[in-house]
Design an enzyme around this catalytic site. Structure first.
Site, PDB file in Angstrom:
ATOM      1  N   LYS A 159       0.830  -1.208   0.000  1.00 31.82           N
ATOM      2  CA  LYS A 159       0.000   0.000   0.000  1.00 31.82           C
ATOM      3  C   LYS A 159       0.859   1.251   0.000  1.00 31.82           C
ATOM      4  CE  LYS A 159      -1.498   2.139   3.590  1.00 31.82           C
ATOM      5  NZ  LYS A 159      -2.175   2.749   4.766  1.00 31.82           N
ATOM      6  N   ASN A 160       1.911   1.251   0.804  1.00 32.72           N
ATOM      7  CA  ASN A 160       2.729   2.452   0.950  1.00 32.72           C
ATOM      8  C   ASN A 160       3.606   2.727  -0.260  1.00 32.72           C
ATOM      9  OD1 ASN A 160       1.661   3.013   3.455  1.00 32.72           O
ATOM     10  ND2 ASN A 160       3.311   2.009   4.583  1.00 32.72           N
TER      11      ASN A 160
ATOM     12  N   CYS B 172      -4.597   7.921  10.141  1.00 35.05           N
ATOM     13  CA  CYS B 172      -4.499   7.375  11.500  1.00 35.05           C
ATOM     14  C   CYS B 172      -4.169   8.467  12.508  1.00 35.05           C
ATOM     15  CB  CYS B 172      -3.406   6.304  11.563  1.00 35.05           C
ATOM     16  SG  CYS B 172      -3.853   4.746  10.800  1.00 35.05           S
TER      17      CYS B 172
ATOM     18  N   ASP C 238       5.979   0.702  11.886  1.00 34.39           N
ATOM     19  CA  ASP C 238       4.750   0.015  11.497  1.00 34.39           C
ATOM     20  C   ASP C 238       4.710  -1.447  11.946  1.00 34.39           C
ATOM     21  OD1 ASP C 238       3.556   2.206  10.372  1.00 34.39           O
ATOM     22  OD2 ASP C 238       3.936   1.650   8.295  1.00 34.39           O
TER      23      ASP C 238
END
Length: 417
Positions: free
Chosen positions: A22-23, A116, A304
């Site tokens: 995703k990143n 977030c 993460d």
């Protein structure tokens, strides 16, 4: 509201295919704004944030189509330069349209970001760098408005190695006039993936993956055809899951070079990890040894993976110390892990984790993306039943997570709310 229900205690065994990152996919999607024509991205994960990125590109005027992990983007006719609050507030990566829009069209209006709630994570370093390249920037009613006839090269020093800031400035510099040098740049593998893709489009970039990136601007770029790198954080999450359940799991597509810090700490904890053909095999130990970690920018231990590793340490045979040095307010999962029986004490940026013999299932609530993953992992290792609510956080960063765990032998299901 959906929730995940886990009946813990099963050993995980088998193979799992690691999804695209995703990143990496998000900046690559926004990089399509740099060039007219038909772009194609493969190995794009089916995630809520990816869907949001597609909607944002459509609002800007791009034609977007997706099917089974392949995104087609025609960015020829960009009709708008505004990224509205309603979209940006749900995903802070939306701010990455700022550099491409400004570089190609000379104007961008982007709402201040959301995402977030794990600290302030300001974008001032993005703006400071763009101003050094000649942009005029105003903050007006929650929006960043940036203008420039054409950006010019500059020497930019980032006060901290921000990943998003490095990506925004890297994309903007590709179409700037002259040479841009980004010092103290982020070194994450996703930066390398973006730079590799931009080079495929005709950009001239040296030093990606180091703390000094040099970009020689060009007049135009070509459409992008590229496959997104595998998700190292998803891979790391499955590695910890195998460790916590004494499992034996092969991670198809996982790249050892992207995971060195995590692998080192897992091996220190007693986990057996071996590289196989385009895969990593992870075998959990009978006894998990306590290990101290401190999160750092890449190539250090990734922030993460902090929450997931804390879940692992909660059942270690001894006491470990977890120090969070990248983001503030990133221990929100601790209270929920404590509901499962974890013995954790927080003092400032440090958590002391005293391993317990077993966790016991309970209802818990996710607070952010990686915290939700840590709760699922804890539930897989816990006795009895664990219910994880507010899993929309999970859907922002993990593709079909419960299905993948189920295929490895976990007793896990999603209950629609």
């Amino acid at each position: 509201m959906d929730k995940i229900v886990i009946h813990g205690g099963n050993r995980l065994k088998g193979e799992v295919r690691i999804s695209g990152a995703k990143n990496s996919a998000l900046p690559l999607l926004f990089a399509t704004l740099l060039a007219p024509g038909q772009h194609q991205l493969e190995n794009v994960p089916a995630l809520r944030d990816i869907s949001t990125a597609g909607k944002l590109l459509s609002i800007l005027g791009a034609e977007v189509h997706s099917q089974e992990g392949v995104f087609s983007v025609d960015a020829t006719r960009i009709r708008s330069v505004e990224a509205p609050y309603d979209l940006v507030r749900t995903m802070r990566a939306s701010v990455l349209v700022l550099g491409p829009l400004l570089a190609r069209l000379g104007h961008a209006r982007v709402s201040l970001p959301g995402g977030c709630a794990i600290g302030a994570r300001p974008i001032n370093l993005h703006l400071k760098g763009l101003e050094a390249m000649g942009a005029e920037i105003d903050l007006d009613h929650g929006y960043v408005e940036a203008r420039a006839k054409r950006l010019h090269g500059a020497n930019i020093y980032l006060d901290i190695p921000t990943v998003g800031g490095t990506e925004n400035l890297l994309m903007a510099a590709c179409l700037a006039q002259g040479t841009t040098v980004i010092e103290n740049a982020a070194c994450e593998p996703e930066i390398v993936d973006l730079a590799t893709a931009l080079t495929c489009m005709g950009a001239r970039i040296e030093g990606a993956g180091t703390d000094r990136i040099v970009v020689e601007g060009v007049d135009e770029l070509q459409p992008l055809h590229y496959a997104v790198m595998p998700d190292r954080i998803e891979a790391g999450t499955f590695m910890v899951a195998a460790a916590m359940t004494r499992g034996d799991v092969r991670l198809l597509g996982a790249r050892q070079a992207d995971l060195e810090a995590l692998i080192s700490k897992l091996q220190e904890a007693g986990v057996t990890i071996s590289a196989e053909d385009h895969a990593l095999r992870v075998r959990g130990p009978r006894r998990i040894a306590p290990v101290d970690i401190k999160t750092q920018p890449h190539p250090g231990f990734p922030t993460d993976m902090q929450a997931q590793f804390m879940a692992l340490m909660s059942i270690a045979d001894g006491t470990s110390v977890v120090t969070e040095s990248v983001f503030e307010n990133r221990f929100m999962h601790v209270c929920e892990l404590q509901r499962l029986g974890a013995d954790i004490a927080i003092e400032g940026k440090t958590a002391k984790v005293r391993g317990v013999k077993e966790l016991l299932g309970a209802p818990v609530m996710a607070t952010d993306l990686r915290a939700s993953a840590s709760l699922v992992l804890a539930g897989l290792a816990a006795e009895n039943t664990t219910e994880v609510s507010r899993i929309y956080h999970l859907d922002r960063g993990y593709e079909r997570l419960e299905e993948k765990f189920r295929n490895l032998g976990a007793h896990i299901e999603r209950i629609k709310g």
